[in-house]
Design an enzyme around this catalytic site. Structure first.
Site, PDB file in Angstrom:
ATOM      1  N   ASP A  63      50.462  41.961  40.026  1.00 56.88           N
ATOM      2  CA  ASP A  63      49.053  42.223  40.296  1.00 56.88           C
ATOM      3  C   ASP A  63      48.384  42.720  39.014  1.00 56.88           C
ATOM      4  O   ASP A  63      48.743  43.767  38.488  1.00 56.88           O
ATOM      5  CB  ASP A  63      48.987  43.297  41.397  1.00 56.88           C
ATOM      6  N   THR A 112      42.174  39.781  39.930  1.00 59.29           N
ATOM      7  CA  THR A 112      42.207  40.791  38.869  1.00 59.29           C
ATOM      8  C   THR A 112      42.752  40.222  37.567  1.00 59.29           C
ATOM      9  O   THR A 112      42.332  40.621  36.490  1.00 59.29           O
ATOM     10  CB  THR A 112      43.089  41.970  39.298  1.00 59.29           C
ATOM     11  N   THR A 113      43.682  39.273  37.690  1.00 54.26           N
ATOM     12  CA  THR A 113      44.225  38.672  36.469  1.00 54.26           C
ATOM     13  C   THR A 113      43.216  37.691  35.884  1.00 54.26           C
ATOM     14  O   THR A 113      42.941  37.695  34.686  1.00 54.26           O
ATOM     15  CB  THR A 113      45.542  37.928  36.772  1.00 54.26           C
ATOM     16  N   ASP A 122      45.878  42.562  48.600  1.00 53.47           N
ATOM     17  CA  ASP A 122      44.969  41.582  47.993  1.00 53.47           C
ATOM     18  C   ASP A 122      44.483  40.599  49.038  1.00 53.47           C
ATOM     19  O   ASP A 122      43.294  40.304  49.128  1.00 53.47           O
ATOM     20  CB  ASP A 122      45.688  40.802  46.876  1.00 53.47           C
TER      21      ASP A 122
END
Length: 527
Positions: free
Chosen positions: A61, A94-95, A387
């Site tokens: 994550d 998020t990445t 997520d």
């Protein structure tokens, strides 16, 4: 007097080119760090803390990885922040947001080297981002009206989100869990009502969703194991008798019998308190603090289930879910709001006994019980599931859906390219650079899967010249595939957040032309 002495000794400043280089390099290094975790074939990172216990976290994550880094470079900090915001705002992507910002800066660096002013680049980026967003808006699908289709959209989104995480092996199972849990929320984005309990043992496939609320506690001895139509008082109060609760009090007695009197008085006080609590007409008492044997015995006599040490987060959630409020004084029962549920019983999960509250007042509450080989697996599974839950709860509100697998980036890049051709002046170079940065996302997805990205991206680009094309990268077969057929979907809200946040972050770093580092505060000698 030289001008250099305005700043304190040891404060340092870097100007112009050097400052910009430092920011670019820092930001790109961060982007490269999380780059390899992107996509269904992304790798995980092991984070080992240097503190006591040397805890190890294995995660994929982006936000978790970046949160744990200690970074000195200011530009890198900006990227860490956008990933945090992305995590709080929509929970997933998020990445992607860090990678896209890093790619934008990589392109910007080339333009700055070609003597194009940062402000020109920024205004080009702004136009491009606006154009990319409109391109997506034209392509969104909204199936809110059709319940069947909408549910399958949600399933697809959940499976797409999970496919890049540890749960990818059993993604159908978990997608179903997540969709069921979110559908129960009936459109609220309050994930408090979904509780996740982690129990090591069993395999990930043994995880299940249970309606109602599960408290990770055992039922005490000699207490009713099953209560129907429960009235619950949730409290946070001290239920321990045998201490005089005045700190630093000294009691002088002239004989042992006096000590016994004091103890008896305390016991009496406790008994009164318990009577008051029982006077609320309850049959279940949940306390955050511990309950000593004596009051527990009194509760058991009255046929009341007493649960002590209900965990800290748990108790607030328990009050929320059962519709009660946390009480700490019991003098006027009419002002205390009790919680209700249909049935309280003890259940077994693996080796452990837990207490299950079913038919709770807040109908949307449910508990997901995760099983897995070890705590590391469970923690990562929880992060992945979190997520998915975030994305789903956002999608239930804003039901616009896009295809996934690099398809949205291709659509955006194509529109942005066209805009670049129409725009006169140097801005067009920045707009073109923006479209190249967008293409980096599908490129990286392909690279992480060990595919020939250059070949695939050029095929994709050709496909996307056709009207209504649904092609994206299918990493499973290693070729360009039809995303609509494969059911790979993403939430529009996540994509939009990625696009806008990364553009703004890149813009912020581009504006920098000087980095000033303060002098460290000296410790005065105290001797």
């Amino acid at each position: 007097m030289a001008i250099g002495n305005i700043l304190k000794d040891e404060a340092s400043e870097e100007k112009g080119e050097r400052a910009r280089m430092a920011s670019f390099v820092g930001a790109m290094a961060i982007a490269d760090l999380v780059k390899t975790t992107l996509g269904p074939k992304g790798m995980d990172k092991i984070l080992q803390s240097t503190g006591r216990g040397r805890e190890v976290t294995v995660t994929n994550d982006g936000a978790t990885i970046l949160k744990s880094l200690h970074i000195d470079n200011p530009a890198a900090k900006v990227l860490v922040d956008i990933s945090k915001v992305q995590d709080d705002e929509v929970g997933d992507g998020t990445t992607s947001v860090v990678v896209l910002a890093g790619e934008l800066l990589r392109e910007a660096e080339k333009l700055v080297a070609a003597k194009i002013h940062p402000m020109t680049i920024i205004s080009g980026f702004r136009m491009a981002a606006e154009c990319a967003r409109n391109a997506l808006l034209q392509k969104v699908v909204d199936n809110k009206a059709d319940a069947e289709k909408f549910r399958s959209d949600l399933m697809n989104i959940a499976m797409t989100t999970l496919s890049s995480k540890i749960l990818s092996q059993d993604k159908e199972h978990f997608a179903k869990l997540a969709v069921d849990a979110v559908m129960r929320l009936k459109g609220s984005t309050n994930l408090e009502a979904i509780q996740i309990i982690k129990k090591p043992g069993g395999s990930l496939k043994d995880s299940f969703l249970d309606e109602g609320f599960i408290l990770d506690k055992k039922i005490g001895l000699g207490q009713p194991k099953r209560i129907e139509n429960a009235k619950i008082l949730v409290a946070n109060t001290a239920m321990d008798t045998d201490k005089v609760k005045i700190y630093g009090a000294r009691v002088r007695v002239d004989s042992m019998s006096r000590v016994a009197q004091i103890e008896a008085a305390e016991k009496e006080k406790m008994r009164e308190k318990v009577q008051k609590i029982i006077g609320h007409g309850i049959n279940c008492f949940v306390n955050r603090q511990l309950i000593y044997n004596f009051p527990e015995e009194l509760f058991a006599d009255a046929g009341i289930l007493a649960i002590e040490h209900a965990d800290f987060d748990g108790i607030e959630r328990l009050a929320l879910v059962t519709g009660g409020e946390i009480a700490s004084t019991f003098d006027n029962p009419e002002s205390v709001k009790l919680g209700h549920c249909d049935l309280i019983e003890e259940i077994m999960i693996g080796e452990d006994k837990l207490i299950h509250f079913s038919g709770v007042a807040m109908g949307q509450a449910c508990t997901i019980v995760l099983r897995g080989a070890s705590y590391h697996v469970l923690d990562e599974a929880e992060r992945s599931l979190h997520d998915a839950l975030c994305v789903l709860s956002q999608t239930v509100n804003d039901s616009r859906v896009l295809l996934g697998g690099g398809w949205p980036e291709m659509v955006m890049a194509k529109e942005v390219d066209e805009l670049a051709r129409k725009t006169p002046g140097k801005k067009s170079l920045a707009i073109e650079a923006f479209s190249r940065a967008l293409l980096a996302i599908p490129t990286i997805i392909a690279d992480n899967a060990g595919l020939d990205s250059a070949e695939l991206i050029s095929q994709l680009r050709a496909e996307h010249q056709k009207e209504g094309c649904t092609a994206g990268i299918d990493v499973i077969s290693g070729s360009v595939g039809d995303m609509a057929e494969r059911g790979i979907s993403e939430a529009f809200k996540v994509k939009q957040a990625v696009l806008l946040s990364s553009t703004e972050a890149a813009e912020m770093i581009l504006r920098v032309d000087e980095i000033i580092t303060c002098a460290p505060r000296r410790r005065e000698d105290r001797m």
